[in-house]
Design a protein around this motif. Structure first.
Motif, short mmCIF file in Angstrom:
data_model
loop_
_atom_site.label_atom_id
_atom_site.label_comp_id
_atom_site.label_asym_id
_atom_site.label_seq_id
_atom_site.Cartn_x
_atom_site.Cartn_y
_atom_site.Cartn_z
N MET A 97 0.73 -0.59 -0.35
CA MET A 97 -0.07 -0.26 0.03
C MET A 97 0.97 1.47 -0.14
O MET A 97 0.93 2.09 -0.77
N LEU A 98 2.09 1.46 0.95
CA LEU A 98 2.79 2.46 0.79
C LEU A 98 4.06 3.11 -0.72
O LEU A 98 3.60 3.34 -0.98
N LYS A 99 4.30 1.51 -1.52
CA LYS A 99 3.87 1.37 -2.30
C LYS A 99 2.87 2.84 -3.76
O LYS A 99 3.70 3.70 -4.61
N ARG A 100 1.39 2.11 -3.46
CA ARG A 100 1.09 3.63 -4.13
C ARG A 100 0.86 5.00 -3.42
O ARG A 100 -0.82 5.19 -4.17
N GLY A 101 0.58 4.95 -2.14
CA GLY A 101 -0.33 5.55 -1.53
C GLY A 101 -1.19 5.98 -0.87
O GLY A 101 -1.15 6.84 -0.13
N ASN A 102 -1.57 4.59 -0.83
CA ASN A 102 -2.52 4.71 -0.13
C ASN A 102 -3.45 3.15 -0.03
O ASN A 102 -3.14 2.19 -0.28
N GLY A 103 -4.42 2.97 0.68
CA GLY A 103 -5.00 1.80 1.20
C GLY A 103 -5.89 1.93 2.74
O GLY A 103 -5.59 2.94 3.37
N ALA A 137 -0.51 0.82 14.83
CA ALA A 137 -0.60 0.93 13.27
C ALA A 137 -1.29 1.91 12.37
O ALA A 137 -0.56 2.55 11.41
N ALA A 138 -2.24 2.05 12.61
CA ALA A 138 -2.77 3.72 12.31
C ALA A 138 -2.38 4.30 12.65
O ALA A 138 -2.41 5.82 11.58
N LEU A 139 -1.68 4.98 13.77
CA LEU A 139 -1.10 6.97 14.27
C LEU A 139 0.25 6.16 12.80
O LEU A 139 0.26 7.02 12.74
N GLU A 140 0.88 5.07 12.62
CA GLU A 140 2.55 5.14 12.71
C GLU A 140 2.07 5.63 10.47
O GLU A 140 2.72 6.15 10.20
N TYR A 141 1.14 5.26 10.50
CA TYR A 141 0.48 5.48 8.84
C TYR A 141 0.05 6.22 8.41
O TYR A 141 -0.70 6.23 7.83
N ALA A 142 -0.51 7.36 9.31
CA ALA A 142 -2.10 7.78 9.15
C ALA A 142 -1.13 8.86 8.12
O ALA A 142 -2.16 9.73 7.11
N THR A 143 -0.77 9.49 8.08
CA THR A 143 0.47 10.50 6.91
C THR A 143 0.67 9.59 5.47
O THR A 143 1.32 10.39 4.72
N LYS A 144 0.83 9.02 5.67
CA LYS A 144 1.28 7.66 4.43
C LYS A 144 -0.41 7.36 3.35
O LYS A 144 0.12 7.44 2.51
N GLY A 145 -1.11 7.64 3.36
CA GLY A 145 -2.58 7.58 3.02
C GLY A 145 -3.25 6.46 3.09
O GLY A 145 -4.04 5.95 2.27
N ILE A 146 -2.94 5.73 4.60
CA ILE A 146 -3.22 4.54 4.93
C ILE A 146 -3.87 4.06 6.11
O ILE A 146 -4.14 4.53 6.87
N ARG A 147 -5.14 3.94 6.10
CA ARG A 147 -5.96 3.67 6.69
C ARG A 147 -6.73 2.19 7.75
O ARG A 147 -6.43 1.58 6.85
N ILE A 148 -6.48 2.07 8.66
CA ILE A 148 -6.52 0.88 9.43
C ILE A 148 -7.20 1.12 10.62
O ILE A 148 -7.61 1.10 11.68
#
Length: 219
Positions: A97-103, A137-148
């Motif tokens: 998901m990081l490769k695409r910038g969202n997920g 995990a949600a906090l770690e990737y909140a600015t990366k476009g990934i919602r968990i």
């Protein structure tokens, strides 16, 4: 992509999807084993080119017993599937998901991750862990476009519940009596919540344990 350790059930689910006009592929996967989870995610990406959303739903109830009587084997197996399995899934899903910038990722926790149940120490611990893992995990990737997020089902009429009650009407009645809405939930009601959490309609929702329990935890 449909993944399960049970081949027959997985293939049946794929056929149900195909029968309704969808497309699906089954990959037998034990989520407690890193190599199998990695192969699953690789298969999804090689087949469809990307990974948009993931529902990490595998779980077992284990053997019911008080904390002091819970065996080490039971503890290890429940934690391995219910908690480690969710972590392994995210470990390999997130990089794609990081490769695409969202997920979007949804993990199955339980209302028993928020309240206790006598005789289910490993299960309750595993589900509480899923909630905390989801928040972290949600906090770690909140600015990366990934919602968990996590979904926390209550008393839902599933094969797992049937195993717990042994199909005894009196035990089912006890569970139902604790539900403020006066009935058990249906799997489809949980599925609707998961689909919403994966959709753009929930674009401002992350790190949330969504309770779908007929009001049980509100008591």
């Amino acid at each position: 992509m449909v993944a399960d350790v049970q081949t027959d059930g997985g293939k049946e689910t794929v056929q149900m999807i195909i029968d309704t006009g969808g497309e699906a592929i089954f990959v037998k996967t034990d989520v407690s084993k890193a190599a199998e989870v990695m192969a699953l995610v690789d298969s999804a990406v090689s087949t469809y080119g990307r990974l948009d959303c993931a529902f990490n739903n595998a779980g077992i109830e284990g053997t019911m017993a008080p904390t002091a009587d819970c065996t080490e084997e039971n503890w290890d197996r429940v934690i391995a599937v219910n908690l480690k399995g969710v972590w392994l899934c995210m470990k390999y899903e997130i990089p794609e998901m990081l490769k695409r910038g969202n997920g979007a990722i949804v993990n199955t926790a339980s209302f028993l991750g928020l309240v206790g149940l006598q005789g289910a120490p490993a299960y309750c611990t595993s589900k509480g862990g899923v909630i905390q893992l989801t928040r972290t995990a949600a906090l770690e990737y909140a600015t990366k476009g990934i919602r968990i997020n996590a979904v926390c089902p209550g008393v839902i009429r599933t094969p797992m519940l049937e195993r717990v009650t042994g199909g005894k009407p009196e035990l089912e009645a006890l569970f139902t009596a604790r539900e403020p809405v006066g009935r058990m939930g249906a799997p489809g009601e949980v599925a609707e919540a998961v689909v919403w959490l994966c959709s753009d309609a929930a674009s401002f929702v992350t790190g949330h344990p969504l309770v779908v329990d007929g009001g049980f935890v509100a008591q």
